[in-house]
Design a protein around this motif. Structure first.
Motif, PDB file in Angstrom:
ATOM      1  N   GLY A  16       0.801  -1.224   0.000  1.00 21.24           N
ATOM      2  CA  GLY A  16       0.000   0.000   0.000  1.00 21.24           C
ATOM      3  C   GLY A  16       0.830   1.269   0.000  1.00 21.24           C
ATOM      4  N   VAL A  17       2.141   1.144  -0.213  1.00 23.07           N
ATOM      5  CA  VAL A  17       3.008   2.321  -0.268  1.00 23.07           C
ATOM      6  C   VAL A  17       2.839   3.024  -1.613  1.00 23.07           C
ATOM      7  CG1 VAL A  17       5.424   3.098  -0.224  1.00 23.07           C
ATOM      8  CG2 VAL A  17       4.647   1.323   1.358  1.00 23.07           C
ATOM      9  N   GLU A  18       2.731   2.215  -2.663  1.00 18.27           N
ATOM     10  CA  GLU A  18       2.418   2.735  -3.999  1.00 18.27           C
ATOM     11  C   GLU A  18       1.002   2.280  -4.329  1.00 18.27           C
ATOM     12  OE1 GLU A  18       4.330   4.082  -6.671  1.00 18.27           O
ATOM     13  OE2 GLU A  18       6.388   3.995  -5.908  1.00 18.27           O
ATOM     14  N   ARG A  19       0.267   3.123  -5.012  1.00 16.85           N
ATOM     15  CA  ARG A  19      -1.093   2.744  -5.391  1.00 16.85           C
ATOM     16  C   ARG A  19      -1.337   3.019  -6.870  1.00 16.85           C
ATOM     17  NH1 ARG A  19      -4.464   2.840  -0.644  1.00 16.85           N
ATOM     18  NH2 ARG A  19      -3.078   2.736   1.128  1.00 16.85           N
ATOM     19  N   PRO A  20      -0.594   2.313  -7.721  1.00 18.35           N
ATOM     20  CA  PRO A  20      -0.769   2.586  -9.155  1.00 18.35           C
ATOM     21  C   PRO A  20      -2.150   2.136  -9.646  1.00 18.35           C
ATOM     22  CG  PRO A  20       0.646   0.677  -8.823  1.00 18.35           C
ATOM     23  CD  PRO A  20       0.377   1.244  -7.461  1.00 18.35           C
ATOM     24  N   GLN A  21      -2.737   2.940 -10.524  1.00 11.79           N
ATOM     25  CA  GLN A  21      -4.018   2.546 -11.115  1.00 11.79           C
ATOM     26  C   GLN A  21      -3.805   1.906 -12.479  1.00 11.79           C
ATOM     27  OE1 GLN A  21      -5.534   6.423 -10.286  1.00 11.79           O
ATOM     28  NE2 GLN A  21      -5.056   5.642  -8.250  1.00 11.79           N
ATOM     29  N   ARG A  22      -2.665   2.213 -13.082  1.00 17.67           N
ATOM     30  CA  ARG A  22      -2.384   1.651 -14.400  1.00 17.67           C
ATOM     31  C   ARG A  22      -0.918   1.259 -14.455  1.00 17.67           C
ATOM     32  NH1 ARG A  22      -3.401   5.621 -19.170  1.00 17.67           N
ATOM     33  NH2 ARG A  22      -5.568   5.008 -18.900  1.00 17.67           N
ATOM     34  N   LEU A  23      -0.667   0.018 -14.879  1.00  9.62           N
ATOM     35  CA  LEU A  23       0.704  -0.455 -14.998  1.00  9.62           C
ATOM     36  C   LEU A  23       1.033  -0.629 -16.476  1.00  9.62           C
ATOM     37  CD1 LEU A  23       0.665  -3.029 -12.077  1.00  9.62           C
ATOM     38  CD2 LEU A  23       1.743  -0.776 -12.107  1.00  9.62           C
ATOM     39  N   ILE A  24       2.135  -0.024 -16.890  1.00  7.25           N
ATOM     40  CA  ILE A  24       2.531  -0.070 -18.296  1.00  7.25           C
ATOM     41  C   ILE A  24       3.752  -0.970 -18.413  1.00  7.25           C
ATOM     42  CG2 ILE A  24       3.166   1.303 -20.315  1.00  7.25           C
ATOM     43  CD1 ILE A  24       1.916   3.753 -18.778  1.00  7.25           C
ATOM     44  N   ASP A  25       3.511  -2.187 -18.882  1.00  9.37           N
ATOM     45  CA  ASP A  25       4.547  -3.217 -18.974  1.00  9.37           C
ATOM     46  C   ASP A  25       5.452  -2.930 -20.177  1.00  9.37           C
ATOM     47  OD1 ASP A  25       5.994  -5.553 -19.341  1.00  9.37           O
ATOM     48  OD2 ASP A  25       4.244  -6.815 -19.748  1.00  9.37           O
TER      49      ASP A  25
END
Lengths: 205, 327
Positions: B36-45
């Motif tokens: 929960g330190v980072e809360r990315p909504q979109r991950l770009i592989d």
């Protein structure tokens, strides 16, 4: 979705455990209790729901399709969707090595690897090292050298040792110790694990 | 959370935006997301992008941002042109992590401050701007002694940046705005926390690190040393460069890792080296200047000694290194 423990809700990993437990219960009871599994292996044509991903991959030589949550780690999918509990839930920060698996032949801590990054990959767990029930040389060497005690870390150690044999390490003791960095054994069997690796390496010349 | 498997660099850049994160190896980001330190909504592989080559060009080594650390360490060109890089890479994290971790991901690794990485800690200005710093307030032993501010004392994490700083490397960045490309000296990529500790690099929104370029020099000697009590947590490291002409130091670089909020140039130490004949006595004169500008706290009294030890060891390695690199 939130992972903050102070929210008093199930964290995502706790949720996955609950899902796996409920999936296991579903095998014995006819009704599906509680929460749906977040990732499900379907024999037919799995259909991802919104926000889910369809992975095509090979696990221990078997081509498969599996629907996953994009936030799921490889360790979670292998354990909780595919039942491969040889992949241990250990430190979950990549330092203990009890979840080590091979991805396209390379060892990687599966607790930190998003399963979504394994599209099209070949995954090998310890089960995949002896597909015909015959022990691989490193497995036989682990037994011969008594390289396992409680057994918790053993599957990850065996997978790592298998990988180390094909990596460009020197054959001296120091190189073998360096190659085992990130593979912990709380029972203290590191010397026997190193001896098993050295034995297989010397057999191969 | 949305997963984008980008097929081209342009497609990756087109998906950048608030809440989006690029994924190299993804190991660190998955850990921080899980906590929960980072809360990315979109991950770009970025796995499919053509950023995975290592090329030796005229006078330089160019390394794609998606090169895995294991591949970097095993590349013969790296051993020939920049053995320092190979030495440093071989000590980053663990062999299994190096199989997945990428050059770009390691350079942009978030700090290892334990209270930054603990989402249950409500006082971390890096996560929650203006919330203070539990490390400072509760007198923890963690933290940097160089480049700190009242808002944040988290030490920067990249070891590759320490080596690449000594090697005078440049990074190439690509912006979603008109696909504009720019190059920066690697050390200019990093910024001190000041009053905005949430920002660790001088990247513009959506900017993508695409490659690192290392110049080749036959006149330079390098050294590296580190002190670590766990593979994932090096306490202190130093990479140094000395350019010699007739045994005179004409240029020097001393970069500290683990003890500063960004890869840290010990400029007073470098100044002490320049223009003098190389000797053990000169090393000691330089070491005496390592702590210029340091701000140790009562809780981190052990750290200054670590800084002088790693710099002394790295400088001695550089002095003793007779086999210099030749083109």
């Amino acid at each position: 979705m939130t992972d903050r423990p102070e929210d008093g809700e199930l964290s995502r990993r706790q949720f996955l455990v609950a899902s796996a437990v409920s999936a296991a219960l579903a095998k014995t009871a006819s009704a599906q209790p509680g929460l749906p599994p977040s990732a499900a292996l379907s024999p037919a044509r799995p259909i991802p729901r919104e926000g889910e991903l369809l992975l095509h991959w090979t696990v221990n030589g078997q081509p498969q399709q599996v629907v996953i949550d994009p936030q799921a780690s490889l360790m979670e999918v292998l354990r909780e969707s595919l039942g491969l509990t040889s992949v241990r839930r250990g430190c979950e920060d990549g330092s203990c090595g009890s979840c080590t698996v091979l991805v396209d032949g390379k060892r990687i801590p599966s607790c930190l690897l998003w399963a979504a990054l394994c599209q099209g990959k070949a995954i090998t767990t310890v089960e995949g090292l002896s597909p015909d029930g015959e022990l691989s040389p490193i497995q036989a060497a682990f037994i011969r050298h008594k390289a396992s005690d409680c057994g918790f870390c053993t599957p990850g150690q065996v997978v790592a040792a298998h990988a180390i044999l094909s990596e460009p390490w020197g054959s001296d003791e120091d190189s073998i110790q360096q190659s085992l960095c990130g593979q912990q054994c709380a029972c203290g069997r590191r010397p026997q694990i190193a001896a098993a690796i050295a034995a297989v390496r010397s057999q191969r010349g | 959370m949305e997963w984008i498997a980008a097929k081209t660099v342009a497609e990756a850049l087109a998906h950048a935006g608030p809440g989006a994160r690029y994924v190299g190896g993804g190991l660190s980001l998955s850990l921080l997301s899980e906590r929960g330190v980072e809360r990315p909504q979109r991950l770009i592989d970025l796995s499919a992008l053509p950023l995975r080559s290592i090329e030796g060009r005229q006078g330089e080594l160019r390394i794609g941002a998606m090169v895995r650390l294991a591949a970097l360490g095993q590349e013969p060109l790296v051993q020939t042109i920049a053995p320092l890089l190979r030495q440093v890479v071989a000590q980053i994290a663990t062999p299994a992590i190096r199989n997945q971790a990428t050059v770009g991901g390691e350079l942009l690794e978030r700090p290892r401050c334990p209270l930054f990485r603990d989402a249950t800690n409500p006082r971390c200005a890096k996560r929650l701007p203006g919330s203070g710093c539990a490390v400072l307030e509760e007198a923890h032993a963690a933290g940097a002694i160089f480049g700190t501010s009242a808002a944040c004392i988290a030490a920067s994490a990249s070891e590759l940046a320490v080596a690449l700083g000594a090697l005078s490397a440049q990074v190439t960045l690509l912006s979603p705005e008109g696909l504009a490309e720019r190059s920066l000296p690697i050390l200019d990529l990093y910024v001190e926390p000041g009053q905005t500790p949430e920002r660790e690099q001088a990247l513009t929104p959506g900017e993508l690190l695409t490659s690192v370029t290392v110049p080749v020099s036959s006149q330079r000697r390098f050294g590296y040393a580190r002190i670590a009590d766990s593979p994932l947590l090096p306490l202190a490291s130093a990479a140094v460069m000395m350019e010699l002409r007739d045994q005179q130091v004409v240029e020097a670089r001393v970069i500290l890792g683990g003890l500063a909020t960004r890869p840290w140039r010990a400029r007073a130490c470098e100044q002490a080296l320049r223009g003098h004949r190389v000797s053990d006595a000169l090393v000691e004169l330089a070491v005496a200047r390592v702590l210029d500008g340091a701000k140790p706290r009562p809780d981190s009294r052990h750290l200054p000694a670590l800084a002088t030890q790693v710099v002394r060891a790295a400088l001695r390695h550089a002095v003793e290194e007779h086999a210099t690199v030749r083109r």
